[in-house]
Design an enzyme around this catalytic site. Sequence first.
Site, PDB file in Angstrom:
ATOM      1  N   ARG A 177      24.621   6.167  28.484  1.00 58.19           N
ATOM      2  CA  ARG A 177      23.689   5.177  27.939  1.00 58.19           C
ATOM      3  C   ARG A 177      23.617   5.380  26.433  1.00 58.19           C
ATOM      4  NH1 ARG A 177      18.316   6.820  29.032  1.00 58.19           N
ATOM      5  NH2 ARG A 177      18.182   7.213  26.810  1.00 58.19           N
ATOM      6  N   HIS A 181      16.464   4.278  26.038  1.00 58.33           N
ATOM      7  CA  HIS A 181      16.172   3.781  27.386  1.00 58.33           C
ATOM      8  C   HIS A 181      15.525   2.406  27.320  1.00 58.33           C
ATOM      9  CE1 HIS A 181      14.794   3.459  31.492  1.00 58.33           C
ATOM     10  NE2 HIS A 181      13.598   3.183  31.010  1.00 58.33           N
ATOM     11  N   TYR A 190      15.799  13.705  22.145  1.00 59.42           N
ATOM     12  CA  TYR A 190      16.205  14.618  23.218  1.00 59.42           C
ATOM     13  C   TYR A 190      17.723  14.770  23.381  1.00 59.42           C
ATOM     14  CZ  TYR A 190      16.072  10.087  25.702  1.00 59.42           C
ATOM     15  OH  TYR A 190      16.231   8.777  26.054  1.00 59.42           O
TER      16      TYR A 190
END
Length: 289
Positions: A177, A181, A190
Amino acid sequence: MQYREPGVLLWRGFTLEQFANQCFSNRGDDCRGRQMPIHYGSKKLNYLTVASTIASQLPHAVGVAYSLKMDGKDACAVTYFGDGGSSEGDFHAALNFAAVTEAPVLFICRNNGWAISTPTSDQFRSDGIVVRGEAYGVRSIRVDGNDTLALYSAVRAAREMAICEQRPILIEAMTYRVGHHSTSDDSTKYRPVDEIELWRSARDPITRFRKWIESNGWWSSEAESELRSNVRKQLLDAIQVAERTEKPPLVDMFTDVYDAVPSNLSEQEKWLRETIKIHPQDYPSDFPL
Ligand SMILES: Cc1ncc(C[n+]2csc(CCOP(=O)(O)OP(=O)(O)O)c2C)c(N)n1
Protein backbone atom coordinates in the site's frame (compact mmCIF):
# COMPACT_ATOMS: atom_id res chain seq x y z
CA MET A 1 -17.02 -5.87 -1.21
CA GLN A 2 -14.35 -4.05 0.68
CA TYR A 3 -13.52 -0.40 -0.01
CA ARG A 4 -10.65 -0.71 -2.50
CA GLU A 5 -12.50 -2.12 -5.49
CA PRO A 6 -14.28 0.73 -7.28
CA GLY A 7 -12.39 -0.43 -10.38
CA VAL A 8 -14.59 -3.54 -10.53
CA LEU A 9 -17.69 -1.38 -10.53
CA LEU A 10 -16.26 0.98 -13.13
CA TRP A 11 -15.44 -1.98 -15.34
CA ARG A 12 -19.02 -3.23 -15.08
CA GLY A 13 -20.46 0.09 -16.20
CA PHE A 14 -21.04 2.22 -13.08
CA THR A 15 -20.71 5.77 -14.35
CA LEU A 16 -18.63 8.61 -12.93
CA GLU A 17 -21.94 10.39 -12.29
CA GLN A 18 -23.10 7.45 -10.16
CA PHE A 19 -19.85 7.49 -8.17
CA ALA A 20 -20.22 11.23 -7.57
CA ASN A 21 -23.93 10.96 -6.66
CA GLN A 22 -23.12 8.31 -4.05
CA CYS A 23 -20.36 10.43 -2.52
CA PHE A 24 -22.69 13.42 -2.29
CA SER A 25 -25.68 11.34 -1.03
CA ASN A 26 -28.04 13.07 -3.40
CA ARG A 27 -31.25 12.04 -5.16
CA GLY A 28 -29.32 10.29 -7.88
CA ASP A 29 -27.63 7.99 -5.36
CA ASP A 30 -29.09 4.47 -5.55
CA CYS A 31 -28.63 4.16 -1.78
CA ARG A 32 -30.38 7.52 -1.27
CA GLY A 33 -27.81 8.78 1.22
CA ARG A 34 -28.14 5.81 3.54
CA GLN A 35 -24.53 4.70 3.26
CA MET A 36 -21.25 6.43 4.03
CA PRO A 37 -19.38 7.93 1.08
CA ILE A 38 -17.58 5.38 -1.14
CA HIS A 39 -19.91 2.62 0.06
CA TYR A 40 -21.13 1.98 -3.47
CA GLY A 41 -23.50 -0.79 -4.39
CA SER A 42 -25.42 -1.77 -7.50
CA LYS A 43 -28.11 -4.40 -7.73
CA LYS A 44 -28.11 -4.03 -11.50
CA LEU A 45 -24.39 -4.75 -11.70
CA ASN A 46 -24.49 -7.57 -9.11
CA TYR A 47 -22.22 -5.60 -6.79
CA LEU A 48 -23.05 -5.95 -3.13
CA THR A 49 -22.75 -2.69 -1.19
CA VAL A 50 -19.30 -2.03 0.24
CA ALA A 51 -18.94 -3.04 3.88
CA SER A 52 -16.18 -1.32 5.84
CA THR A 53 -16.71 -3.57 8.86
CA ILE A 54 -13.60 -5.54 8.02
CA ALA A 55 -14.19 -9.06 6.64
CA SER A 56 -17.97 -9.05 7.16
CA GLN A 57 -18.35 -9.38 3.38
CA LEU A 58 -16.61 -12.79 3.35
CA PRO A 59 -19.35 -14.98 4.90
CA HIS A 60 -21.89 -13.02 2.81
CA ALA A 61 -20.02 -13.95 -0.36
CA VAL A 62 -20.05 -17.62 0.62
CA GLY A 63 -23.82 -17.38 1.14
CA VAL A 64 -24.23 -15.83 -2.30
CA ALA A 65 -22.01 -18.51 -3.84
CA TYR A 66 -23.93 -21.28 -2.12
CA SER A 67 -27.22 -19.92 -3.42
CA LEU A 68 -25.77 -19.72 -6.96
CA LYS A 69 -24.78 -23.35 -6.56
CA MET A 70 -28.24 -24.41 -5.36
CA ASP A 71 -29.85 -22.57 -8.28
CA GLY A 72 -27.48 -24.31 -10.69
CA LYS A 73 -26.21 -20.99 -12.04
CA ASP A 74 -23.21 -20.80 -14.33
CA ALA A 75 -21.60 -18.16 -12.11
CA CYS A 76 -19.51 -17.59 -9.02
CA ALA A 77 -19.24 -14.98 -6.27
CA VAL A 78 -16.08 -12.89 -5.91
CA THR A 79 -15.04 -11.19 -2.71
CA TYR A 80 -12.07 -8.98 -1.81
CA PHE A 81 -10.28 -8.34 1.46
CA GLY A 82 -6.92 -7.24 2.82
CA ASP A 83 -4.32 -8.96 4.98
CA GLY A 84 -6.03 -7.24 7.93
CA GLY A 85 -9.30 -8.89 6.92
CA SER A 86 -7.62 -12.27 7.19
CA SER A 87 -6.99 -11.52 10.88
CA GLU A 88 -10.74 -11.41 11.58
CA GLY A 89 -12.84 -14.35 12.69
CA ASP A 90 -15.18 -13.91 9.71
CA PHE A 91 -12.32 -14.88 7.37
CA HIS A 92 -11.95 -18.28 9.05
CA ALA A 93 -15.69 -18.94 9.22
CA ALA A 94 -16.07 -18.01 5.57
CA LEU A 95 -13.24 -20.21 4.35
CA ASN A 96 -14.48 -23.19 6.28
CA PHE A 97 -18.07 -22.77 5.14
CA ALA A 98 -16.93 -22.38 1.55
CA ALA A 99 -14.78 -25.49 1.75
CA VAL A 100 -17.45 -27.79 3.20
CA THR A 101 -20.28 -26.49 1.04
CA GLU A 102 -18.05 -26.48 -2.06
CA ALA A 103 -19.31 -23.02 -2.84
CA PRO A 104 -18.14 -21.40 -6.10
CA VAL A 105 -16.47 -18.33 -4.61
CA LEU A 106 -13.21 -16.50 -5.28
CA PHE A 107 -11.53 -15.02 -2.22
CA ILE A 108 -9.19 -12.34 -3.50
CA CYS A 109 -6.80 -11.19 -0.81
CA ARG A 110 -4.83 -8.01 -1.30
CA ASN A 111 -1.83 -8.61 0.93
CA ASN A 112 -0.45 -5.07 0.93
CA GLY A 113 1.63 -5.52 4.07
CA TRP A 114 -0.38 -3.29 6.37
CA ALA A 115 -3.69 -3.07 8.21
CA ILE A 116 -3.53 0.69 8.75
CA SER A 117 -0.36 0.88 10.93
CA THR A 118 -0.21 -2.83 11.85
CA PRO A 119 2.33 -4.71 9.71
CA THR A 120 1.62 -8.30 8.72
CA SER A 121 4.40 -9.44 11.10
CA ASP A 122 2.25 -8.22 13.99
CA GLN A 123 -0.84 -9.93 12.59
CA PHE A 124 0.35 -13.48 11.89
CA ARG A 125 3.42 -15.70 11.69
CA SER A 126 2.10 -18.02 8.96
CA ASP A 127 3.57 -17.81 5.47
CA GLY A 128 1.03 -15.21 4.42
CA ILE A 129 -2.61 -15.99 3.69
CA VAL A 130 -2.20 -18.64 1.01
CA VAL A 131 -1.31 -21.43 3.45
CA ARG A 132 -4.42 -20.76 5.48
CA GLY A 133 -6.61 -21.35 2.45
CA GLU A 134 -4.88 -24.70 1.93
CA ALA A 135 -5.32 -25.54 5.62
CA TYR A 136 -9.08 -25.16 5.24
CA GLY A 137 -9.11 -27.31 2.13
CA VAL A 138 -9.49 -24.38 -0.27
CA ARG A 139 -7.33 -24.48 -3.38
CA SER A 140 -5.08 -21.42 -3.11
CA ILE A 141 -2.52 -19.54 -5.17
CA ARG A 142 -0.10 -16.72 -4.43
CA VAL A 143 0.52 -14.25 -7.22
CA ASP A 144 2.52 -11.06 -7.75
CA GLY A 145 -0.26 -8.52 -7.25
CA ASN A 146 1.82 -5.84 -8.99
CA ASP A 147 1.96 -7.87 -12.19
CA THR A 148 -1.29 -7.06 -13.99
CA LEU A 149 -1.05 -9.90 -16.48
CA ALA A 150 -0.14 -12.53 -13.88
CA LEU A 151 -3.06 -11.45 -11.75
CA TYR A 152 -5.41 -11.42 -14.72
CA SER A 153 -4.49 -14.94 -15.75
CA ALA A 154 -4.67 -16.24 -12.16
CA VAL A 155 -8.14 -14.75 -11.64
CA ARG A 156 -9.36 -15.96 -15.02
CA ALA A 157 -8.20 -19.52 -14.33
CA ALA A 158 -9.58 -19.41 -10.78
CA ARG A 159 -12.99 -18.24 -11.98
CA GLU A 160 -13.14 -21.03 -14.52
CA MET A 161 -12.19 -23.57 -11.85
CA ALA A 162 -14.67 -22.21 -9.30
CA ILE A 163 -17.55 -22.50 -11.76
CA CYS A 164 -16.66 -25.72 -13.59
CA GLU A 165 -15.44 -27.63 -10.56
CA GLN A 166 -17.86 -25.98 -8.10
CA ARG A 167 -15.29 -25.14 -5.47
CA PRO A 168 -13.87 -22.12 -3.66
CA ILE A 169 -10.49 -20.68 -4.66
CA LEU A 170 -8.29 -18.27 -2.73
CA ILE A 171 -5.88 -15.87 -4.43
CA GLU A 172 -3.28 -14.02 -2.39
CA ALA A 173 -2.04 -11.03 -4.37
CA MET A 174 1.24 -9.72 -2.95
CA THR A 175 1.48 -5.96 -3.12
CA TYR A 176 2.24 -2.85 -1.09
CA ARG A 177 0.00 0.00 0.00
CA VAL A 178 1.94 3.00 -1.28
CA GLY A 179 -0.57 5.59 -0.08
CA HIS A 180 -1.64 6.35 3.44
CA HIS A 181 -4.44 4.11 4.71
CA SER A 182 -6.92 6.98 4.52
CA THR A 183 -6.94 10.76 4.66
CA SER A 184 -6.66 10.59 8.45
CA ASP A 185 -3.49 8.48 8.33
CA ASP A 186 0.16 9.51 8.00
CA SER A 187 2.04 6.32 7.12
CA THR A 188 5.47 7.98 7.43
CA LYS A 189 4.91 7.76 11.20
CA TYR A 190 5.22 3.97 11.15
CA ARG A 191 7.33 3.02 8.10
CA PRO A 192 10.45 4.34 6.36
CA VAL A 193 9.93 6.89 3.61
CA ASP A 194 12.59 5.11 1.48
CA GLU A 195 10.51 1.94 1.53
CA ILE A 196 7.41 3.80 0.33
CA GLU A 197 9.45 5.52 -2.38
CA LEU A 198 10.89 2.24 -3.66
CA TRP A 199 7.41 0.80 -4.14
CA ARG A 200 6.09 4.04 -5.58
CA SER A 201 8.81 4.27 -8.21
CA ALA A 202 10.76 1.11 -9.10
CA ARG A 203 7.95 -1.30 -8.22
CA ASP A 204 4.96 0.69 -9.45
CA PRO A 205 2.56 -1.76 -11.16
CA ILE A 206 1.05 0.89 -13.41
CA THR A 207 4.44 1.93 -14.81
CA ARG A 208 5.20 -1.75 -15.36
CA PHE A 209 1.98 -2.36 -17.27
CA ARG A 210 2.36 0.89 -19.20
CA LYS A 211 5.85 -0.15 -20.34
CA TRP A 212 4.44 -3.41 -21.61
CA ILE A 213 1.58 -1.87 -23.60
CA GLU A 214 3.88 0.87 -24.92
CA SER A 215 6.42 -1.69 -26.09
CA ASN A 216 3.62 -3.41 -28.00
CA GLY A 217 2.63 -0.13 -29.61
CA TRP A 218 -0.80 -0.09 -27.91
CA TRP A 219 -0.16 2.99 -25.84
CA SER A 220 1.79 6.24 -25.95
CA SER A 221 2.46 9.25 -23.76
CA GLU A 222 0.13 11.30 -25.99
CA ALA A 223 -2.70 8.79 -25.49
CA GLU A 224 -2.00 8.85 -21.77
CA SER A 225 -2.16 12.62 -21.39
CA GLU A 226 -5.30 12.79 -23.53
CA LEU A 227 -6.99 10.10 -21.42
CA ARG A 228 -5.93 11.78 -18.19
CA SER A 229 -7.24 15.19 -19.16
CA ASN A 230 -10.52 13.76 -20.52
CA VAL A 231 -11.19 11.71 -17.42
CA ARG A 232 -10.27 14.60 -15.16
CA LYS A 233 -12.75 16.81 -16.96
CA GLN A 234 -15.52 14.19 -16.85
CA LEU A 235 -14.88 13.65 -13.16
CA LEU A 236 -14.95 17.36 -12.30
CA ASP A 237 -18.18 17.75 -14.28
CA ALA A 238 -19.74 14.78 -12.46
CA ILE A 239 -18.70 16.21 -9.09
CA GLN A 240 -20.05 19.67 -9.87
CA VAL A 241 -23.41 18.30 -11.01
CA ALA A 242 -23.65 15.92 -8.02
CA GLU A 243 -22.86 18.74 -5.62
CA ARG A 244 -25.77 20.80 -6.98
CA THR A 245 -28.27 17.93 -7.11
CA GLU A 246 -30.96 17.95 -4.44
CA LYS A 247 -30.74 15.62 -1.45
CA PRO A 248 -33.16 12.67 -1.27
CA PRO A 249 -36.55 13.41 0.31
CA LEU A 250 -36.88 12.83 4.02
CA VAL A 251 -39.25 9.88 3.57
CA ASP A 252 -36.34 7.89 2.09
CA MET A 253 -34.89 7.55 5.58
CA PHE A 254 -37.72 5.21 6.43
CA THR A 255 -38.24 3.16 3.29
CA ASP A 256 -36.58 0.19 1.59
CA VAL A 257 -35.70 -1.86 4.67
CA TYR A 258 -39.15 -3.41 5.07
CA ASP A 259 -41.61 -4.29 2.34
CA ALA A 260 -44.27 -2.20 4.13
CA VAL A 261 -43.12 0.53 6.53
CA PRO A 262 -43.91 -0.71 10.10
CA SER A 263 -45.84 1.52 12.52
CA ASN A 264 -42.81 2.34 14.74
CA LEU A 265 -40.95 3.77 11.74
CA SER A 266 -43.99 5.77 10.56
CA GLU A 267 -44.22 7.18 14.05
CA GLN A 268 -40.53 8.18 13.99
CA GLU A 269 -41.09 9.91 10.66
CA LYS A 270 -44.00 11.85 12.15
CA TRP A 271 -41.86 12.94 15.15
CA LEU A 272 -39.06 14.00 12.86
CA ARG A 273 -41.39 16.16 10.76
CA GLU A 274 -42.83 17.74 13.90
CA THR A 275 -39.33 18.43 15.26
CA ILE A 276 -38.30 20.12 12.03
CA LYS A 277 -41.43 22.29 12.19
CA ILE A 278 -40.68 23.32 15.78
CA HIS A 279 -36.96 24.00 15.15
CA PRO A 280 -36.77 25.16 11.52
CA GLN A 281 -33.62 27.18 12.29
CA ASP A 282 -31.69 23.90 12.83
CA TYR A 283 -32.35 22.63 9.32
CA PRO A 284 -31.31 24.05 5.96
CA SER A 285 -34.11 26.08 4.37
CA ASP A 286 -33.95 23.91 1.25
CA PHE A 287 -34.19 20.67 3.25
CA PRO A 288 -36.24 18.36 1.02
CA LEU A 289 -39.24 17.33 3.06
C1 LIG B 1 -14.47 -5.00 12.27
C2 LIG B 1 -13.59 -3.78 12.07
N1 LIG B 1 -12.53 -3.58 12.89
C3 LIG B 1 -11.73 -2.51 12.72
C4 LIG B 1 -11.98 -1.61 11.71
C5 LIG B 1 -11.07 -0.41 11.51
N2 LIG B 1 -10.30 -0.59 10.28
C6 LIG B 1 -10.66 0.01 9.13
S1 LIG B 1 -9.65 -0.37 7.88
C7 LIG B 1 -8.70 -1.37 8.85
C8 LIG B 1 -7.49 -2.08 8.30
C9 LIG B 1 -7.85 -3.07 7.27
O1 LIG B 1 -6.69 -3.60 6.73
P1 LIG B 1 -6.70 -4.54 5.50
O2 LIG B 1 -7.83 -5.52 5.63
O3 LIG B 1 -5.34 -5.09 5.35
O4 LIG B 1 -7.09 -3.61 4.26
P2 LIG B 1 -6.31 -2.38 3.59
O5 LIG B 1 -7.02 -1.15 4.08
O6 LIG B 1 -4.87 -2.47 3.99
O7 LIG B 1 -6.48 -2.56 2.13
C10 LIG B 1 -9.19 -1.38 10.16
C11 LIG B 1 -8.58 -2.13 11.28
C12 LIG B 1 -13.11 -1.84 10.88
N3 LIG B 1 -13.42 -1.03 9.86
N4 LIG B 1 -13.88 -2.95 11.06
